[in-house]
Scaffold this motif. Structure first.
Motif, PDB file in Angstrom:
ATOM      1  N   ARG A  37       0.834  -1.209   0.000  1.00 29.37           N
ATOM      2  CA  ARG A  37       0.000   0.000   0.000  1.00 29.37           C
ATOM      3  C   ARG A  37       0.867   1.256   0.000  1.00 29.37           C
ATOM      4  O   ARG A  37       0.620   2.192  -0.767  1.00 29.37           O
ATOM      5  N   ASP A  38       1.901   1.285   0.843  1.00 31.32           N
ATOM      6  CA  ASP A  38       2.781   2.453   0.914  1.00 31.32           C
ATOM      7  C   ASP A  38       3.571   2.663  -0.375  1.00 31.32           C
ATOM      8  O   ASP A  38       3.742   3.794  -0.827  1.00 31.32           O
ATOM      9  N   VAL A  39       4.037   1.577  -0.982  1.00 38.13           N
ATOM     10  CA  VAL A  39       4.785   1.702  -2.241  1.00 38.13           C
ATOM     11  C   VAL A  39       3.873   2.199  -3.350  1.00 38.13           C
ATOM     12  O   VAL A  39       4.246   3.093  -4.115  1.00 38.13           O
ATOM     13  N   PHE A  40       2.660   1.665  -3.453  1.00 39.00           N
ATOM     14  CA  PHE A  40       1.746   2.127  -4.500  1.00 39.00           C
ATOM     15  C   PHE A  40       1.300   3.571  -4.279  1.00 39.00           C
ATOM     16  O   PHE A  40       1.136   4.334  -5.235  1.00 39.00           O
ATOM     17  N   ALA A  41       1.132   3.965  -3.024  1.00 39.62           N
ATOM     18  CA  ALA A  41       0.811   5.365  -2.735  1.00 39.62           C
ATOM     19  C   ALA A  41       1.972   6.266  -3.168  1.00 39.62           C
ATOM     20  O   ALA A  41       1.753   7.340  -3.738  1.00 39.62           O
ATOM     21  N   TYR A  42       3.203   5.811  -2.907  1.00 35.68           N
ATOM     22  CA  TYR A  42       4.367   6.591  -3.332  1.00 35.68           C
ATOM     23  C   TYR A  42       4.438   6.671  -4.854  1.00 35.68           C
ATOM     24  O   TYR A  42       4.740   7.729  -5.413  1.00 35.68           O
ATOM     25  N   LEU A  43       4.158   5.575  -5.550  1.00 33.60           N
ATOM     26  CA  LEU A  43       4.196   5.582  -7.019  1.00 33.60           C
ATOM     27  C   LEU A  43       3.170   6.546  -7.596  1.00 33.60           C
ATOM     28  O   LEU A  43       3.444   7.240  -8.592  1.00 33.60           O
ATOM     29  N   THR A  44       2.003   6.620  -6.986  1.00 28.70           N
ATOM     30  CA  THR A  44       0.988   7.578  -7.427  1.00 28.70           C
ATOM     31  C   THR A  44       1.504   9.001  -7.248  1.00 28.70           C
ATOM     32  O   THR A  44       1.398   9.832  -8.158  1.00 28.70           O
ATOM     33  N   TYR A  45       2.076   9.273  -6.086  1.00 25.21           N
ATOM     34  CA  TYR A  45       2.671  10.590  -5.834  1.00 25.21           C
ATOM     35  C   TYR A  45       3.804  10.875  -6.829  1.00 25.21           C
ATOM     36  O   TYR A  45       3.877  11.956  -7.414  1.00 25.21           O
ATOM     37  N   TYR A  46       4.673   9.905  -7.029  1.00 22.58           N
ATOM     38  CA  TYR A  46       5.853  10.067  -7.893  1.00 22.58           C
ATOM     39  C   TYR A  46       5.437  10.384  -9.331  1.00 22.58           C
ATOM     40  O   TYR A  46       6.037  11.229  -9.985  1.00 22.58           O
ATOM     41  N   ASN A  47       4.411   9.729  -9.825  1.00 20.63           N
ATOM     42  CA  ASN A  47       4.006   9.906 -11.212  1.00 20.63           C
ATOM     43  C   ASN A  47       3.069  11.084 -11.450  1.00 20.63           C
ATOM     44  O   ASN A  47       3.031  11.622 -12.550  1.00 20.63           O
ATOM     45  N   HIS A  48       2.303  11.488 -10.439  1.00 20.38           N
ATOM     46  CA  HIS A  48       1.284  12.519 -10.667  1.00 20.38           C
ATOM     47  C   HIS A  48       1.535  13.848  -9.956  1.00 20.38           C
ATOM     48  O   HIS A  48       0.932  14.852 -10.336  1.00 20.38           O
ATOM     49  N   ASN A  49       2.404  13.871  -8.943  1.00 17.16           N
ATOM     50  CA  ASN A  49       2.599  15.104  -8.181  1.00 17.16           C
ATOM     51  C   ASN A  49       4.046  15.575  -8.105  1.00 17.16           C
ATOM     52  O   ASN A  49       4.280  16.773  -8.001  1.00 17.16           O
ATOM     53  N   ARG A  50       4.983  14.658  -8.106  1.00 14.83           N
ATOM     54  CA  ARG A  50       6.391  15.019  -7.890  1.00 14.83           C
ATOM     55  C   ARG A  50       6.992  15.569  -9.177  1.00 14.83           C
ATOM     56  O   ARG A  50       6.969  14.915 -10.216  1.00 14.83           O
ATOM     57  N   LEU A  51       7.526  16.777  -9.108  1.00 11.85           N
ATOM     58  CA  LEU A  51       8.147  17.396 -10.272  1.00 11.85           C
ATOM     59  C   LEU A  51       9.548  16.826 -10.473  1.00 11.85           C
ATOM     60  O   LEU A  51      10.281  16.586  -9.517  1.00 11.85           O
ATOM     61  N   HIS A  52       9.916  16.619 -11.728  1.00 12.03           N
ATOM     62  CA  HIS A  52      11.219  16.062 -12.072  1.00 12.03           C
ATOM     63  C   HIS A  52      11.990  17.085 -12.901  1.00 12.03           C
ATOM     64  O   HIS A  52      11.426  17.747 -13.770  1.00 12.03           O
ATOM     65  N   SER A  53      13.270  17.207 -12.641  1.00 17.20           N
ATOM     66  CA  SER A  53      14.064  18.224 -13.322  1.00 17.20           C
ATOM     67  C   SER A  53      14.340  17.874 -14.781  1.00 17.20           C
ATOM     68  O   SER A  53      14.393  18.761 -15.628  1.00 17.20           O
ATOM     69  N   THR A  54      14.499  16.603 -15.117  1.00 12.02           N
ATOM     70  CA  THR A  54      14.836  16.229 -16.491  1.00 12.02           C
ATOM     71  C   THR A  54      13.749  16.621 -17.486  1.00 12.02           C
ATOM     72  O   THR A  54      14.047  17.222 -18.508  1.00 12.02           O
ATOM     73  N   PRO A  55      12.465  16.308 -17.240  1.00 10.48           N
ATOM     74  CA  PRO A  55      11.438  16.720 -18.205  1.00 10.48           C
ATOM     75  C   PRO A  55      10.924  18.140 -17.954  1.00 10.48           C
ATOM     76  O   PRO A  55       9.718  18.393 -17.941  1.00 10.48           O
ATOM     77  N   ASN A  56      11.847  19.065 -17.712  1.00 11.29           N
ATOM     78  CA  ASN A  56      11.491  20.478 -17.604  1.00 11.29           C
ATOM     79  C   ASN A  56      10.564  20.769 -16.424  1.00 11.29           C
ATOM     80  O   ASN A  56       9.629  21.559 -16.545  1.00 11.29           O
ATOM     81  N   HIS A  57      10.798  20.120 -15.309  1.00  7.80           N
ATOM     82  CA  HIS A  57      10.027  20.312 -14.070  1.00  7.80           C
ATOM     83  C   HIS A  57       8.540  20.016 -14.254  1.00  7.80           C
ATOM     84  O   HIS A  57       7.679  20.754 -13.787  1.00  7.80           O
ATOM     85  N   HIS A  58       8.260  18.905 -14.945  1.00 11.08           N
ATOM     86  CA  HIS A  58       6.908  18.379 -15.065  1.00 11.08           C
ATOM     87  C   HIS A  58       6.869  17.016 -14.378  1.00 11.08           C
ATOM     88  O   HIS A  58       7.891  16.410 -14.117  1.00 11.08           O
ATOM     89  N   THR A  59       5.669  16.536 -14.130  1.00 11.17           N
ATOM     90  CA  THR A  59       5.520  15.187 -13.589  1.00 11.17           C
ATOM     91  C   THR A  59       5.663  14.195 -14.743  1.00 11.17           C
ATOM     92  O   THR A  59       5.457  14.558 -15.912  1.00 11.17           O
ATOM     93  N   PRO A  60       5.988  12.918 -14.461  1.00 10.03           N
ATOM     94  CA  PRO A  60       6.029  11.919 -15.530  1.00 10.03           C
ATOM     95  C   PRO A  60       4.690  11.797 -16.259  1.00 10.03           C
ATOM     96  O   PRO A  60       4.651  11.623 -17.478  1.00 10.03           O
ATOM     97  N   HIS A  61       3.589  11.915 -15.530  1.00 11.46           N
ATOM     98  CA  HIS A  61       2.264  11.833 -16.149  1.00 11.46           C
ATOM     99  C   HIS A  61       2.061  12.958 -17.164  1.00 11.46           C
ATOM    100  O   HIS A  61       1.595  12.728 -18.280  1.00 11.46           O
TER     101      HIS A  61
END
Length: 75
Positions: A37-61
């Motif tokens: 449950r905790d890992v899947f919650a983190y994956l949801t956060y990682y893909n939909h909310n967490r900004l990433h520097s490589t794709p120009n500060h956008h989320t993977p989604h």
């Protein structure tokens, strides 16, 4: 990429797992279901909310959505 012995083969996966360990920790969960449950919650956060520097500060989604739209218009 992909050749045997290439140091870049696992760089992305290793970077992700290092981030996962840093952000949710390395604690021991009471049950496998709790850990899952905790890992899947983190994956949801990682893909939909967490900004990433490589794709120009956008989320993977957001990055995938823009990529699909750009390629759909070009085709």
């Amino acid at each position: 990429m992909g050749r045997v012995g290439s140091c870049y083969d696992n760089a992305v996966a290793e970077s992700f797992f290092a981030t996962l360990k840093a952000e949710i920790g390395t604690r021991v969960w009471a049950t496998r279901a709790d850990a899952r449950r905790d890992v899947f919650a983190y994956l949801t956060y990682y893909n939909h909310n967490r900004l990433h520097s490589t794709p120009n500060h956008h989320t993977p989604h957001e990055t995938r959505a823009c990529y699909r739209q750009t390629h759909a218009l070009a085709a």
